[in-house]
Design a protein around this motif. Sequence first.
Motif, short mmCIF file in Angstrom:
data_model
loop_
_atom_site.label_atom_id
_atom_site.label_comp_id
_atom_site.label_asym_id
_atom_site.label_seq_id
_atom_site.Cartn_x
_atom_site.Cartn_y
_atom_site.Cartn_z
N THR A 216 0.84 -1.20 0.00
CA THR A 216 0.00 0.00 0.00
C THR A 216 0.88 1.25 0.00
O THR A 216 1.78 1.39 0.82
N LEU A 217 0.59 2.15 -0.94
CA LEU A 217 1.36 3.39 -1.08
C LEU A 217 0.40 4.56 -1.17
O LEU A 217 -0.50 4.58 -2.02
N SER A 218 0.58 5.53 -0.28
CA SER A 218 -0.25 6.73 -0.30
C SER A 218 0.40 7.80 -1.15
O SER A 218 1.61 8.05 -1.03
N ILE A 219 -0.39 8.44 -2.00
CA ILE A 219 0.08 9.57 -2.80
C ILE A 219 -0.91 10.70 -2.65
O ILE A 219 -2.08 10.57 -3.03
N SER A 220 -0.46 11.82 -2.10
CA SER A 220 -1.29 13.00 -1.94
C SER A 220 -0.97 14.02 -3.02
O SER A 220 0.11 13.98 -3.61
N GLY A 221 -1.92 14.92 -3.26
CA GLY A 221 -1.74 15.96 -4.27
C GLY A 221 -2.24 15.58 -5.64
O GLY A 221 -2.01 16.30 -6.62
N THR A 222 -2.96 14.47 -5.73
CA THR A 222 -3.37 13.98 -7.05
C THR A 222 -4.40 14.87 -7.74
O THR A 222 -4.62 14.74 -8.93
N GLY A 223 -4.99 15.80 -6.97
CA GLY A 223 -5.93 16.74 -7.58
C GLY A 223 -5.28 18.01 -8.06
O GLY A 223 -5.95 18.88 -8.63
N THR A 224 -3.96 18.16 -7.87
CA THR A 224 -3.29 19.42 -8.20
C THR A 224 -2.95 19.57 -9.68
O THR A 224 -2.52 20.64 -10.11
N ALA A 225 -3.12 18.51 -10.46
CA ALA A 225 -2.98 18.57 -11.92
C ALA A 225 -3.96 17.55 -12.51
O ALA A 225 -4.06 16.43 -12.00
N PRO A 226 -4.68 17.90 -13.55
CA PRO A 226 -5.68 16.99 -14.12
C PRO A 226 -5.11 15.65 -14.57
O PRO A 226 -5.83 14.65 -14.60
N VAL A 227 -3.83 15.59 -14.88
CA VAL A 227 -3.23 14.40 -15.47
C VAL A 227 -2.80 13.36 -14.43
O VAL A 227 -2.56 12.20 -14.77
N TRP A 228 -2.72 13.74 -13.15
CA TRP A 228 -2.08 12.87 -12.17
C TRP A 228 -2.70 11.48 -12.07
O TRP A 228 -1.98 10.48 -12.10
N ASN A 229 -3.99 11.39 -11.90
CA ASN A 229 -4.61 10.08 -11.68
C ASN A 229 -4.33 9.11 -12.82
O ASN A 229 -3.99 7.95 -12.60
N GLN A 230 -4.48 9.59 -14.05
CA GLN A 230 -4.25 8.73 -15.20
C GLN A 230 -2.79 8.28 -15.26
O GLN A 230 -2.51 7.08 -15.47
N VAL A 231 -1.87 9.21 -15.06
CA VAL A 231 -0.44 8.87 -15.15
C VAL A 231 -0.05 7.88 -14.06
O VAL A 231 0.65 6.89 -14.31
N LEU A 232 -0.51 8.12 -12.84
CA LEU A 232 -0.15 7.25 -11.72
C LEU A 232 -0.71 5.84 -11.89
O LEU A 232 -0.01 4.85 -11.66
N ASN A 233 -1.95 5.76 -12.30
CA ASN A 233 -2.56 4.43 -12.46
C ASN A 233 -1.97 3.68 -13.64
O ASN A 233 -1.82 2.45 -13.59
N THR A 234 -1.60 4.40 -14.69
CA THR A 234 -0.97 3.75 -15.85
C THR A 234 0.42 3.23 -15.51
O THR A 234 0.81 2.13 -15.92
N ALA A 235 1.16 4.01 -14.75
CA ALA A 235 2.54 3.63 -14.40
C ALA A 235 2.60 2.55 -13.32
O ALA A 235 3.61 1.86 -13.19
N ASN A 236 1.51 2.38 -12.58
CA ASN A 236 1.53 1.48 -11.43
C ASN A 236 1.48 0.01 -11.85
O ASN A 236 0.60 -0.41 -12.58
N LYS A 237 2.44 -0.76 -11.36
CA LYS A 237 2.46 -2.21 -11.60
C LYS A 237 2.55 -2.98 -10.28
O LYS A 237 2.28 -4.17 -10.24
N ASP A 238 2.95 -2.31 -9.19
CA ASP A 238 3.28 -3.02 -7.96
C ASP A 238 2.44 -2.67 -6.75
O ASP A 238 2.45 -3.42 -5.77
N PHE A 239 1.71 -1.55 -6.78
CA PHE A 239 1.19 -1.00 -5.53
C PHE A 239 -0.33 -1.01 -5.46
O PHE A 239 -1.04 -0.95 -6.46
N LYS A 240 -0.80 -1.05 -4.23
CA LYS A 240 -2.18 -0.74 -3.92
C LYS A 240 -2.20 0.74 -3.58
O LYS A 240 -1.77 1.14 -2.49
#
Length: 407
Positions: A216-240
């Motif tokens: 489990t990995l917490s990432i805050s600030g994901t609302g500070t740029a419209p692109v964050w959620n898509q980029v993070l979820n696309t790049a994620n291979k290992d984390f909840k």
Amino acid sequence: MINKIILPLFFVLFIACKTEPKKAITFHDDVAFLASDSLEGRETGTENEKKAAEYLMNRMKSLDLNPKGDADTFYQKFTFKPKKDPHGEVQYSTGDSTITGTNVIGFLDNKADKTIIIGAHYDHLGMGGEGSLYREGKAIHNGADDNASGVAMLLKLADTLKNINTNNNYLFIAFSGEEMGLLGSNYFVKNPTIDLSKVNYMVNMDMVGRLRPDNTLSISGTGTAPVWNQVLNTANKDFKLVLQESGVGPSDHTSFYLQDIPVLHFFTGQHEDYHKPSDDTEKLNYDGMKKITDFIFTVISDLDKSEKLAFRKTKNESEEVPRFKVALGVVPDYLFDGKGMRIDGVSEDKPAQKAGLQKGDIVVQLGDSIVVDMMSYMRALSSFEEGNATKVIVDRNGKKIEATISF
């Protein structure tokens, strides 16, 4: 005959020694130095923090970073008077009763139009005092997770990003004064050593050394740029991933968010060693630190050729947090995403311990209030005053257990 044999052998050994590659510095090496007893907790403004700053300067030099502090040095010093009012503004000034902190800043110049800031604070609580959760007198607070872990990852990213992803420059900042109120990052954004209008985004790593078995990995600030959620979820291979939108939080990314810069804050969760002398080197998950570093590198790589990120303001969750007159005496598990509030640690001689609550218990009811998440738990707790008693119901390994809490 003997001399003729020995002489060539000497030159072979000499050449071998000259050409042997340097041993790579590991996460563990950096953490072990910063979190050693010899630095006595790296409290802001002390000689031991200065030793840590010197170590970081030399590490940045070894990584071929350019100095980007004051006057062509790696150091940005700031002098301040400690706050008497915890809600007041810090006064940056010189004179009596002042403390001098030191940000350590290195720059990877790719001659690009945009710059990414990568930051982590390196100060900690020294021998304890204000902010410490240790109640047995003075002791060295080594701060391996908080935040030697983030600094070690910052240095690894500096090494990894050389000659790669060159469409951005990179500014690496090891902040001082975070534990006293984000002082180093606050000073930097008010006295920047680069043009902040050209900053693409800021990545902050604070307490990233205790990745759990469920990843489990917490990432805050994901609302500070419209692109964050898509980029993070696309790049994620290992984390909840536990994604939180707010750009405001108790770490240095907040200072940059308040300057309208997109931010991300990486965090592996609270634990029972938080702000205690037991936050030591051997308790870190170094494989987990590598996974998170690789993940951040992937995110940076995926955005390398993108346009400058658009900034977006977010709702400030901290403004909605209720005020408390009492405390349960537990460390909440901020990464828990089930129903209720899971306890990650229980403080000695506090109401929760006296009631028999344990680490791993999930609070599902407090008084008459049903607890479904952290916010509902805090609202329930805010309704009590000292001297009150109430029931608490916890889920312990699937079994409901009721106890009485006395505040």
